[in-house]
Design a protein around this motif. Structure first.
Motif, PDB file in Angstrom:
ATOM      1  N   ARG A 322      10.933 -12.132 -13.757  1.00 23.11           N
ATOM      2  CA  ARG A 322       9.641 -12.500 -13.886  1.00 23.11           C
ATOM      3  C   ARG A 322       8.826 -11.055 -14.000  1.00 23.11           C
ATOM      4  O   ARG A 322       7.816 -10.814 -14.712  1.00 23.11           O
ATOM      5  CB  ARG A 322       9.009 -13.174 -12.865  1.00 23.11           C
ATOM      6  N   GLU A 323       9.264 -10.195 -13.314  1.00 25.23           N
ATOM      7  CA  GLU A 323       8.613  -8.893 -12.973  1.00 25.23           C
ATOM      8  C   GLU A 323       8.803  -8.119 -14.328  1.00 25.23           C
ATOM      9  O   GLU A 323       7.912  -7.347 -14.895  1.00 25.23           O
ATOM     10  CB  GLU A 323       9.128  -7.987 -11.677  1.00 25.23           C
ATOM     11  N   LYS A 324       9.979  -8.248 -14.912  1.00 23.78           N
ATOM     12  CA  LYS A 324      10.395  -7.274 -15.962  1.00 23.78           C
ATOM     13  C   LYS A 324       9.787  -7.845 -17.379  1.00 23.78           C
ATOM     14  O   LYS A 324       9.136  -7.505 -18.218  1.00 23.78           O
ATOM     15  CB  LYS A 324      12.094  -7.471 -16.319  1.00 23.78           C
ATOM     16  N   VAL A 325       9.439  -9.333 -17.250  1.00 28.76           N
ATOM     17  CA  VAL A 325       8.864 -10.088 -18.428  1.00 28.76           C
ATOM     18  C   VAL A 325       7.384  -9.612 -18.419  1.00 28.76           C
ATOM     19  O   VAL A 325       6.531  -9.335 -19.326  1.00 28.76           O
ATOM     20  CB  VAL A 325       8.862 -11.237 -18.246  1.00 28.76           C
ATOM     21  N   PHE A 326       6.859  -9.464 -17.077  1.00 27.18           N
ATOM     22  CA  PHE A 326       5.622  -8.977 -16.984  1.00 27.18           C
ATOM     23  C   PHE A 326       5.171  -7.523 -17.602  1.00 27.18           C
ATOM     24  O   PHE A 326       4.352  -7.273 -18.273  1.00 27.18           O
ATOM     25  CB  PHE A 326       5.040  -8.844 -15.501  1.00 27.18           C
ATOM     26  N   PHE A 327       6.374  -6.621 -17.309  1.00 27.98           N
ATOM     27  CA  PHE A 327       6.226  -5.277 -17.730  1.00 27.98           C
ATOM     28  C   PHE A 327       6.094  -5.407 -19.466  1.00 27.98           C
ATOM     29  O   PHE A 327       5.602  -4.871 -20.236  1.00 27.98           O
ATOM     30  CB  PHE A 327       7.589  -4.450 -17.620  1.00 27.98           C
ATOM     31  N   LEU A 328       7.093  -6.405 -19.858  1.00 30.85           N
ATOM     32  CA  LEU A 328       7.223  -6.657 -21.543  1.00 30.85           C
ATOM     33  C   LEU A 328       5.819  -6.963 -22.132  1.00 30.85           C
ATOM     34  O   LEU A 328       5.371  -6.530 -23.174  1.00 30.85           O
ATOM     35  CB  LEU A 328       8.204  -7.321 -21.950  1.00 30.85           C
ATOM     36  N   ASN A 329       5.141  -7.870 -21.423  1.00 30.63           N
ATOM     37  CA  ASN A 329       3.803  -8.611 -21.854  1.00 30.63           C
ATOM     38  C   ASN A 329       2.636  -7.253 -21.848  1.00 30.63           C
ATOM     39  O   ASN A 329       2.011  -7.487 -22.715  1.00 30.63           O
ATOM     40  CB  ASN A 329       3.511  -9.867 -21.089  1.00 30.63           C
ATOM     41  N   ILE A 330       2.828  -6.449 -20.765  1.00 29.89           N
ATOM     42  CA  ILE A 330       1.887  -5.182 -20.697  1.00 29.89           C
ATOM     43  C   ILE A 330       2.080  -4.366 -21.998  1.00 29.89           C
ATOM     44  O   ILE A 330       1.247  -3.709 -22.288  1.00 29.89           O
ATOM     45  CB  ILE A 330       2.194  -4.739 -19.403  1.00 29.89           C
ATOM     46  N   PHE A 331       3.464  -4.294 -21.899  1.00 29.63           N
ATOM     47  CA  PHE A 331       3.671  -3.165 -23.222  1.00 29.63           C
ATOM     48  C   PHE A 331       3.445  -3.905 -24.667  1.00 29.63           C
ATOM     49  O   PHE A 331       2.866  -3.004 -25.315  1.00 29.63           O
ATOM     50  CB  PHE A 331       5.405  -3.192 -23.125  1.00 29.63           C
ATOM     51  N   LEU A 332       3.447  -5.065 -24.608  1.00 31.39           N
ATOM     52  CA  LEU A 332       3.213  -5.792 -26.175  1.00 31.39           C
ATOM     53  C   LEU A 332       1.500  -5.789 -26.064  1.00 31.39           C
ATOM     54  O   LEU A 332       1.239  -5.394 -27.276  1.00 31.39           O
ATOM     55  CB  LEU A 332       3.615  -7.104 -26.048  1.00 31.39           C
ATOM     56  N   VAL A 333       0.630  -5.919 -25.216  1.00 27.11           N
ATOM     57  CA  VAL A 333      -0.432  -6.026 -25.117  1.00 27.11           C
ATOM     58  C   VAL A 333      -1.101  -4.849 -25.516  1.00 27.11           C
ATOM     59  O   VAL A 333      -2.152  -4.558 -26.389  1.00 27.11           O
ATOM     60  CB  VAL A 333      -1.240  -6.807 -23.843  1.00 27.11           C
ATOM     61  N   ILE A 334      -0.612  -3.643 -24.851  1.00 26.54           N
ATOM     62  CA  ILE A 334      -1.259  -2.336 -24.923  1.00 26.54           C
ATOM     63  C   ILE A 334      -0.981  -1.762 -26.078  1.00 26.54           C
ATOM     64  O   ILE A 334      -1.852  -1.151 -27.062  1.00 26.54           O
ATOM     65  CB  ILE A 334      -0.673  -1.277 -23.631  1.00 26.54           C
ATOM     66  N   SER A 335       0.486  -1.854 -26.804  1.00 23.99           N
ATOM     67  CA  SER A 335       0.658  -1.517 -28.104  1.00 23.99           C
ATOM     68  C   SER A 335       0.029  -2.103 -29.172  1.00 23.99           C
ATOM     69  O   SER A 335      -0.617  -1.363 -30.065  1.00 23.99           O
ATOM     70  CB  SER A 335       2.343  -1.742 -28.257  1.00 23.99           C
ATOM     71  N   MET A 336      -0.164  -3.407 -29.030  1.00 21.20           N
ATOM     72  CA  MET A 336      -1.032  -4.087 -30.281  1.00 21.20           C
ATOM     73  C   MET A 336      -2.425  -3.729 -30.176  1.00 21.20           C
ATOM     74  O   MET A 336      -2.966  -3.658 -31.401  1.00 21.20           O
ATOM     75  CB  MET A 336      -0.628  -5.648 -30.217  1.00 21.20           C
ATOM     76  N   THR A 337      -2.858  -3.718 -28.914  1.00 19.86           N
ATOM     77  CA  THR A 337      -4.320  -3.312 -28.883  1.00 19.86           C
ATOM     78  C   THR A 337      -4.668  -1.806 -29.294  1.00 19.86           C
ATOM     79  O   THR A 337      -5.712  -1.609 -29.895  1.00 19.86           O
ATOM     80  CB  THR A 337      -4.815  -3.379 -27.456  1.00 19.86           C
ATOM     81  N   ILE A 338      -4.110  -0.989 -28.915  1.00 10.84           N
ATOM     82  CA  ILE A 338      -4.212   0.553 -29.421  1.00 10.84           C
ATOM     83  C   ILE A 338      -4.128   0.572 -30.979  1.00 10.84           C
ATOM     84  O   ILE A 338      -5.013   1.278 -31.595  1.00 10.84           O
ATOM     85  CB  ILE A 338      -3.192   1.341 -28.404  1.00 10.84           C
ATOM     86  N   TYR A 339      -3.005   0.025 -31.656  1.00 13.34           N
ATOM     87  CA  TYR A 339      -3.001   0.199 -32.811  1.00 13.34           C
ATOM     88  C   TYR A 339      -3.777  -0.798 -33.667  1.00 13.34           C
ATOM     89  O   TYR A 339      -4.232  -0.394 -34.740  1.00 13.34           O
ATOM     90  CB  TYR A 339      -1.592  -0.110 -33.297  1.00 13.34           C
ATOM     91  N   GLY A 340      -4.134  -1.853 -32.995  1.00  6.22           N
ATOM     92  CA  GLY A 340      -5.142  -2.792 -33.543  1.00  6.22           C
ATOM     93  C   GLY A 340      -6.632  -2.177 -33.921  1.00  6.22           C
ATOM     94  O   GLY A 340      -7.413  -2.511 -34.556  1.00  6.22           O
ATOM     95  N   LEU A 341      -6.771  -1.268 -32.790  1.00  8.38           N
ATOM     96  CA  LEU A 341      -8.010  -0.355 -32.801  1.00  8.38           C
ATOM     97  C   LEU A 341      -8.213   0.480 -33.914  1.00  8.38           C
ATOM     98  O   LEU A 341      -9.329   0.772 -34.272  1.00  8.38           O
ATOM     99  CB  LEU A 341      -8.480   0.194 -31.470  1.00  8.38           C
TER     100      LEU A 341
END
Length: 383
Positions: A322-341
Motif C-alpha cells: 500500500r505504501e509503494k502504490v501510494f508512492f506510484l500515485n504521487i508520481f503519477l499525479v505530479i508528472s501528469m500535472t506538471i506536464y499538463g501545465l
C-alpha cells in the motif's frame, strides 16, 4: 547505400535479439511480440507517416551522426541525447532507422533488467510488450526511450531497493537530458517521504539530501536558466506561455486574442493543476484527433484511464505494498500535472506521458502480483 548500412545494423540488432530470447528462455509469443517492435521500425517512418511528422527525429539523427566525427558535450538536452546515441555500439548511424534501432536495443535492455530482477508477471510482461505508445516510441528516432531508461532505473532504486540517495544519483543524467523529469522524481520522492509512515529520521534525511542537491546545482546553467530558477512561478509561467505560443507558430498577435489562463499566484496554480492533470491523461480527446495516429492515441488514453481506475479499486492486503502504490500515485499525479501545465501540443503530450505511464503500470502490476502471492501464502499458513 544507406539501405546497405541499415542491413548491417539490423544484423547487429538481430544478434542482440536472439541472445536476449535465448538468455531469458522466452516463449514463442513473447519472442514474437519483441520481434514485432523491431519490424515496426521499418513500417513507421516514410511508410505509415513521413519522417517530418516527428521532425525531432532528424535532429537526434543529425546530432548522433556528427558526434561520431566530433563528440562535444553541452548543456543542450537534444544535443546530449545525440551524443549518447553516437556512443552506442551500433555499427553505423546513417538514417533515422539507425537511431530507432538503438532505441529498440534500449527497450530490450529494460526488458532484460525487469526479468533478471524478477519484476515480472504475465501482467507486467504483456503490458510492457503490448503498450502501443511504448511500441511507437521504441521504434522511432526520438530520445524518449533513453529518458525512460534513466527514469526507470532511478525509480526502481527508489521504490524497490528503497535507496533514496542512490536513486537520486542514478537519475542525475536526466539533468542534461530532460531536467523536468528529474525534478518530477525529486518532488515525488520528497512528497512521498513527507506523507508516508516512514521514520522521522528518514524524512529528515530526504529533505537534507534534496536540499543539498538543490544547493549544489542551483547555479548550474541549463539552456536559458539556472537549475534554481526552474523552481520559481515566474519561470514556470514563462515556459508555459512560450509553449502555448509555440502551438500557434509564435503568432503573438493571434495568441494575445486567445483565452489563455496565466499562472498569477499559488492559488491559480492549484486550480490550473487540477485541470492540467485531466488534460494530460486524456489529450487528444476523440474529437480533437486529426489523423489515425491521434485517434489511436485517444482510444489508448481511455483504456489507460480505465486501467488506472481498475487497478486502484483492487484491494491491497500488505501495508508495504500500500505504501509503494501510494508512492506510484504521487508520481503519477505530479508528472501528469506538471506536464499538463506546460504542454499544449497533443503529440508532445503523448510523448511525455508514455514514459511515466509505462513505469506506473509496470510497478503497479508487479506490486499487485506480489501482494496476492503474500496474501495467498499467509492464508495457507493459517489453514
Amino acid at each position: 547505400m544507406t539501405f546497405l548500412y541499415d542491413i548491417v545494423n539490423l544484423q547487429f540488432v538481430l544478434v542482440l535479439y536472439f541472445l536476449l530470447v535465448r538468455y531469458l528462455h522466452l516463449d514463442a509469443f513473447r519472442s514474437l511480440l519483441i520481434l514485432g517492435h523491431l519490424i515496426s521500425i521499418f513500417l513507421l517512418n516514410d511508410v505509415l507517416f513521413p519522417v517530418e511528422y516527428m521532425s525531432d527525429q532528424l535532429t537526434y539523427f543529425n546530432n548522433a551522426k556528427s558526434f561520431r566525427v566530433s563528440p562535444v558535450f553541452s548543456m543542450v538536452p537534444t544535443r546530449n541525447a545525440g551524443l549518447f546515441f553516437a556512443f552506442f555500439p551500433i555499427p553505423f548511424i546513417n538514417s533515422v532507422q539507425s537511431v530507432a534501432m538503438i532505441n529498440f536495443s534500449l527497450y530490450m535492455i529494460i526488458f532484460l533488467f525487469l526479468k533478471k530482477k524478477n519484476i515480472t508477471s504475465n501482467g507486467v510482461d504483456y503490458f510492457f510488450l503490448l503498450y502501443p505508445s511504448l511500441l511507437l516510441y521504441s521504434s522511432v528516432a526520438l530520445r524518449e526511450v533513453l529518458i525512460l531508461l534513466f527514469v526507470f532505473m532511478s525509480f526502481y532504486t527508489l521504490i524497490i531497493r528503497e535507496k533514496t540517495f542512490q536513486g537520486l544519483i542514478i537519475g542525475l543524467p536526466l539533468v542534461v537530458l530532460k531536467l523536468q523529469n528529474y525534478l518530477i522524481i525529486l518532488l515525488a520522492t520528497v512528497v512521498y517521504k513527507f506523507f508516508s509512515k516512514t521514520r522521522l529520521d528518514r524524512k529528515i534525511s530526504v529533505l537534507v539530501v534534496s536540499g543539498l542537491i538543490f544547493l549544489v546545482f542551483k547555479d548550474l546553467q541549463i539552456a536559458r536558466f539556472t537549475f534554481g530558477e526552474y523552481f520559481t512561478l515566474e519561470k514556470l509561467e514563462f515556459y508555459r506561455y512560450s509553449l502555448f505560443a509555440e502551438e500557434y507558430g509564435y503568432d503573438w498577435g493571434y495568441v494575445a486574442t486567445l483565452d489563455y489562463q496565466p499562472i498569477k499566484d499559488w492559488f491559480s496554480l492549484l486550480l490550473l493543476s487540477v485541470k492540467s492533470f485531466v488534460y494530460m491523461l486524456f489529450k487528444p480527446f476523440p474529437w480533437e484527433s486529426h489523423n489515425i495516429l491521434q485517434l489511436v492515441q485517444s482510444i489508448e488514453n481511455l483504456i489507460i484511464f480505465g486501467l488506472i481506475v481498475f487497478l486502484n479499486s483492487k484491494k491491497l492486503y500488505g501495508q508495504p505494498v500500500r505504501e509503494k502504490v501510494f508512492f506510484l500515485n504521487i508520481f503519477l499525479v505530479i508528472s501528469m500535472t506538471i506536464y499538463g501545465l506546460v504542454v499544449f501540443n497533443v503529440g508532445s503530450a503523448a510523448r511525455y506521458r508514455f514514459s511515466f505511464l509505462s513505469i506506473y503500470f509496470v510497478f503497479f502490476l508487479y506490486f499487485l502480483c506480489v501482494d496476492r502471492l503474500f496474501f495467498t501464502r499467509d492464508r495457507v499458513k493459517m489453514s
